[in-house]
Design a protein around this motif. Sequence first.
Motif, PDB file in Angstrom:
ATOM      1  N   HIS A  53     -28.367 -23.177 -70.249  1.00 51.34           N
ATOM      2  CA  HIS A  53     -27.579 -21.906 -69.136  1.00 51.34           C
ATOM      3  C   HIS A  53     -28.768 -21.156 -68.509  1.00 51.34           C
ATOM      4  O   HIS A  53     -28.903 -21.027 -67.287  1.00 51.34           O
ATOM      5  CB  HIS A  53     -26.803 -21.065 -69.957  1.00 51.34           C
ATOM      6  CG  HIS A  53     -25.992 -20.313 -69.073  1.00 51.34           C
ATOM      7  ND1 HIS A  53     -25.354 -20.713 -67.997  1.00 51.34           N
ATOM      8  CD2 HIS A  53     -25.610 -18.747 -69.123  1.00 51.34           C
ATOM      9  CE1 HIS A  53     -24.601 -19.658 -67.336  1.00 51.34           C
ATOM     10  NE2 HIS A  53     -24.849 -18.588 -68.153  1.00 51.34           N
ATOM     11  N   ALA A  57     -23.121 -17.905 -71.567  1.00 47.91           N
ATOM     12  CA  ALA A  57     -23.189 -19.303 -72.003  1.00 47.91           C
ATOM     13  C   ALA A  57     -21.626 -19.564 -73.051  1.00 47.91           C
ATOM     14  O   ALA A  57     -20.751 -20.300 -72.702  1.00 47.91           O
ATOM     15  CB  ALA A  57     -24.389 -19.935 -72.628  1.00 47.91           C
ATOM     16  N   SER A  95     -18.332 -23.092 -74.565  1.00 49.37           N
ATOM     17  CA  SER A  95     -17.605 -24.064 -73.433  1.00 49.37           C
ATOM     18  C   SER A  95     -17.346 -23.130 -72.081  1.00 49.37           C
ATOM     19  O   SER A  95     -16.965 -23.278 -71.064  1.00 49.37           O
ATOM     20  CB  SER A  95     -16.475 -24.666 -73.742  1.00 49.37           C
ATOM     21  OG  SER A  95     -15.581 -23.765 -74.028  1.00 49.37           O
ATOM     22  N   GLY A 123     -26.967 -23.957 -76.009  1.00 48.08           N
ATOM     23  CA  GLY A 123     -26.150 -23.739 -74.961  1.00 48.08           C
ATOM     24  C   GLY A 123     -26.835 -22.632 -74.059  1.00 48.08           C
ATOM     25  O   GLY A 123     -26.803 -22.689 -72.764  1.00 48.08           O
TER      26      GLY A 123
END
Length: 404
Positions: free
Chosen positions: A375, A334, A337, A371
């Motif tokens: 993911h 993950a 970004s 995140g």
Amino acid sequence: MSMPLEKSPTRAPVGRIAELADQCVQCGLCLPVCPTYALDRNEAESPRGRIAIAAALARGQVDPTAGLREHLDHCLGCLNCEKACPANVQYGELLIETRALLGPGPQSPRQLLNLIKRPVLMRALHHIGGWMALPRWKGWLARRLPADSPWRAALLVIPIEAPAARARASDKNHGQPCVALFPGCVASIDDAEAQQAAITLLQVAGFQISLLPAFCCGAMDLHGGATESAERAAQHVRRAWAECGATQLVSVTPGCLGTLRRALPGVSVVDPVELLATHADALVFRPLAQRITLHLPCTQINVARSDHALLQLLRRVPDLDVLPLPRPPYCCGAAGSHLLEFPERAAQLRDATLRQVATLDPQQLLSSNIGCRLHLAAGIDAQGLHWPTRHPLTLLAQQLIHAH
């Protein structure tokens, strides 16, 4: 496009990059713990190789061509290499400085990232998506986009469940040590339940809680080379902290902690599980006869360093069988970004992680970084698996027996 370093419009301290790079003794002990080196078996995709690239860029020996910078952009920033390094190379700082020198990469989905960093707008879009039943047909829409599209990756990580209501703090424990909770951007929406759980647990442990406004800490900008945006976010953090009157700052998202500490030098910025572990005697939990797998995000191990405190808390829940995910794999992919910028690479790392989860046959998968959890949940959904994913604090609050 190739550009000579001397003409770069950025103002990063190139001497500092060379100084940091010179700390590396090229021993190679970082290679076995590097997820991207394991993926490619390419020296340029290792910490040692990236350090050499950064040094050459800083000294003007090479131009920042697309091929060279791609190796730097592929780095997940997991910092496993720092933990393994006998020379104590500050690899994380080196990576930030080098990316600041180069600026955001050509693959950076700036419009998408600007959207994600705005909690008010994201919450409105969540409501619109719920009204349109987007979670039901997001897969159909995603399959019509290219495999390397960041918008495709973003669609796939949209949670199936509607976001929880915003976390709220009461005036309980007035006069006790005050801890401020930083909600963040994505986490303020998709991890609101965990933030409310943290407030509940901390209050039972005897802390007074102050809730900061929801905004981006600047982590994605800082690690993506967008230095001006990162500094604006840091100023926002400093203003919010100055107004809150707390003595410590916490975030349920380990991925924010390093950036918050950078913005607030000298301030105690910690994972709430550290505070809870030191007041564990105030917390009593109901039994839960389940087998859970605990995914420990890289930032929790290498930045927050709160993995042992989290395990200590979870093991206080009677009958709970806690199985930490083995390492390797060293990163789920993950990485802020990264899952949007390099979705195919991120998926390879995620699938390796899920294969390890499968060997443990859990009833739930816990992970504290939003995140990572989104993911992993996207991979679970794609593979037709049936593991609920939650923040560990949510489980702890669920099992908490409130003190009277």
